[in-house]
Design a protein around this motif. Structure first.
Motif, mmCIF file in Angstrom:
data_model
loop_
_atom_site.group_PDB
_atom_site.id
_atom_site.type_symbol
_atom_site.label_atom_id
_atom_site.label_comp_id
_atom_site.label_asym_id
_atom_site.label_seq_id
_atom_site.Cartn_x
_atom_site.Cartn_y
_atom_site.Cartn_z
ATOM 1 N N VAL A 18 43.315 47.630 38.067
ATOM 2 C CA VAL A 18 42.840 48.595 37.071
ATOM 3 C C VAL A 18 42.406 49.862 37.803
ATOM 4 O O VAL A 18 41.636 49.806 38.763
ATOM 5 C CB VAL A 18 41.663 48.017 36.266
ATOM 6 N N ALA A 19 42.903 51.005 37.355
ATOM 7 C CA ALA A 19 42.536 52.284 37.959
ATOM 8 C C ALA A 19 42.558 53.344 36.863
ATOM 9 O O ALA A 19 42.774 53.046 35.698
ATOM 10 C CB ALA A 19 43.484 52.639 39.098
ATOM 11 N N LEU A 30 37.482 55.672 35.161
ATOM 12 C CA LEU A 30 36.672 54.614 35.781
ATOM 13 C C LEU A 30 35.423 55.193 36.420
ATOM 14 O O LEU A 30 35.455 56.249 37.044
ATOM 15 C CB LEU A 30 37.476 53.878 36.858
ATOM 16 N N TYR A 40 35.050 46.571 32.729
ATOM 17 C CA TYR A 40 36.119 45.940 33.500
ATOM 18 C C TYR A 40 35.603 44.998 34.586
ATOM 19 O O TYR A 40 36.344 44.130 35.048
ATOM 20 C CB TYR A 40 37.013 47.006 34.133
ATOM 21 N N SER A 41 34.369 45.162 35.013
ATOM 22 C CA SER A 41 33.843 44.275 36.059
ATOM 23 C C SER A 41 32.334 44.435 36.171
ATOM 24 O O SER A 41 31.789 45.500 35.862
ATOM 25 C CB SER A 41 34.502 44.598 37.410
ATOM 26 N N ILE A 48 31.569 48.351 36.113
ATOM 27 C CA ILE A 48 32.704 49.249 36.271
ATOM 28 C C ILE A 48 33.329 49.413 34.895
ATOM 29 O O ILE A 48 33.903 48.476 34.343
ATOM 30 C CB ILE A 48 33.743 48.700 37.261
ATOM 31 N N LYS A 90 43.469 49.176 30.109
ATOM 32 C CA LYS A 90 43.841 47.770 29.930
ATOM 33 C C LYS A 90 44.886 47.608 28.834
ATOM 34 O O LYS A 90 45.836 46.827 28.989
ATOM 35 C CB LYS A 90 42.592 46.950 29.600
ATOM 36 N N VAL A 112 39.687 45.479 39.664
ATOM 37 C CA VAL A 112 39.362 46.907 39.777
ATOM 38 C C VAL A 112 39.862 47.408 41.126
ATOM 39 O O VAL A 112 39.380 46.980 42.180
ATOM 40 C CB VAL A 112 37.856 47.141 39.625
#
Length: 319
Positions: free
Chosen positions: A81-82, A86, A126-127, A158, A165, A185
């Motif tokens: 994931v980028a 972010l 995301y995290s 994050i 996504k 991530v």
């Protein structure tokens, strides 16, 4: 993919889509068996899928290349994931319990799972990383089996736009019919791979210069303290060079072959050809590079750790 001991990871970058297939042994050591990459062309912008159909087609081609090289059928992949949206934000969870009750793994796990459910408006979580624990208001590096009436967990979430996504899922699951084993991530994974524990403990800034974005990750005390993505990268500089009247392919070639910044830019005099003035070329490159670096420095200052980075700055990335 993680089937029969094999793992496949894919990263959709602004300049290229990269896939790696490896095998993990019983000791948890991963051996890379094959890697492939395909130019992203116009399907990616700022690290996010822009054209889902085109991205899916390139992804299928990448998977075919890995399958042909290894003879393994790929059914699922881990995906990085980028993207420019972010960022890392702070989040606190508090757990109250009877005085004298010891802290357990189960308690800390429930607190982390609760943190994973938290997300700001219009963003996806995301995290959840970098936990720090405080027992009755006092920091504790190893809280397990310590007694406390109040447990505070300080985390970094994050977060980013949901389309990161969603677009990955559409391209991989819906279009390419491949299962996603999990999301990773990208900047966090890069820090885990590139930095050793001494760097993270002493404090450092990891700068990833990509094609579409530049990511700044600040570490101190072994933990990620700050992360931000700047929406400028190597492709931005190339686009600036095209304003001098060059086609994109020529602009990229001139940038890489003849571009210089800082004191070195004064070493070239005259022209490569009647169409290329090196002084103008390097002036354009320098101006955009200055803007990117000023944003990098600003993010390091915003982290609050600018004067505490004993391991300095570590740079990675194709740009």
């Amino acid at each position: 993919m993680e089937q029969s001991g094999f793992i496949v990871a894919v990263e959709f970058g602004t300049s290229k889509i990269v896939g790696v297939l490896g095998r993990k042994n019983e000791q948890g050591v991963i051996t890379i068996l094959a890697s492939e990459s395909i130019a992203s062309d116009s399907c990616m912008k700022y690290g996010v899928i822009y054209n889902i159909d085109e991205a899916a087609g390139k992804f299928k081609k990448l998977i075919n290349l890995l399958e042909n090289k290894t003879g393994k059928k790929i059914g699922k992949v881990h995906v990085a994931v980028a993207g420019k949206s972010l960022r890392a934000i702070e989040h606190h969870e508090t757990k109250l319990q009877e005085f004298g009750t010891p802290v357990t793994f189960a308690t800390l796990d429930r607190m982390e799972q609760q943190a994973k459910l938290n997300k700001p408006d219009f963003f996806t979580n995301y995290s959840v990383i970098a936990p720090e624990y405080y027992l009755d208001g006092k920091y504790e590096s190893d809280p397990i089996e310590k007694e406390a009436a109040t447990i505070e967990g300080h985390y970094r979430l994050i977060v980013g736009r949901p389309n990161i996504k969603n677009n990955l899922s559409k391209a991989i699951i819906e279009k390419a019919q491949i299962e996603i084993a999990g999301f990773i991530v990208g900047p966090v994974a890069a820090g885990a791979i590139v930095l050793d524990e001494a760097d993270r403990e002493a404090g450092c800034a990891l700068i990833d210069f990509g094609a579409g974005t530049t990511t700044v990750s600040v570490y101190k005390g072994g933990l990620l303290r700050h992360m931000a993505v700047i929406p400028f990268g190597g492709r931005t500089i190339t686009k600036d060079v095209t304003e001098l009247g060059f086609a994109p392919a020529s602009a990229e070639t001139y940038k890489i072959r003849y571009g210089k910044v800082g004191k070195d830019k004064a070493k070239h005099e005259g022209e490569i050809s009647p169409d290329v003035d090196l002084r103008e070329l390097n002036k354009v490159i320098q101006l955009r590079q200055d803007e990117i670096l000023l944003n990098v420095i600003n993010q390091i200052r915003l982290s609050g750790y600018g004067d505490k980075l004993e391991a300095g700055i570590i740079m990675i990335g194709g740009a």
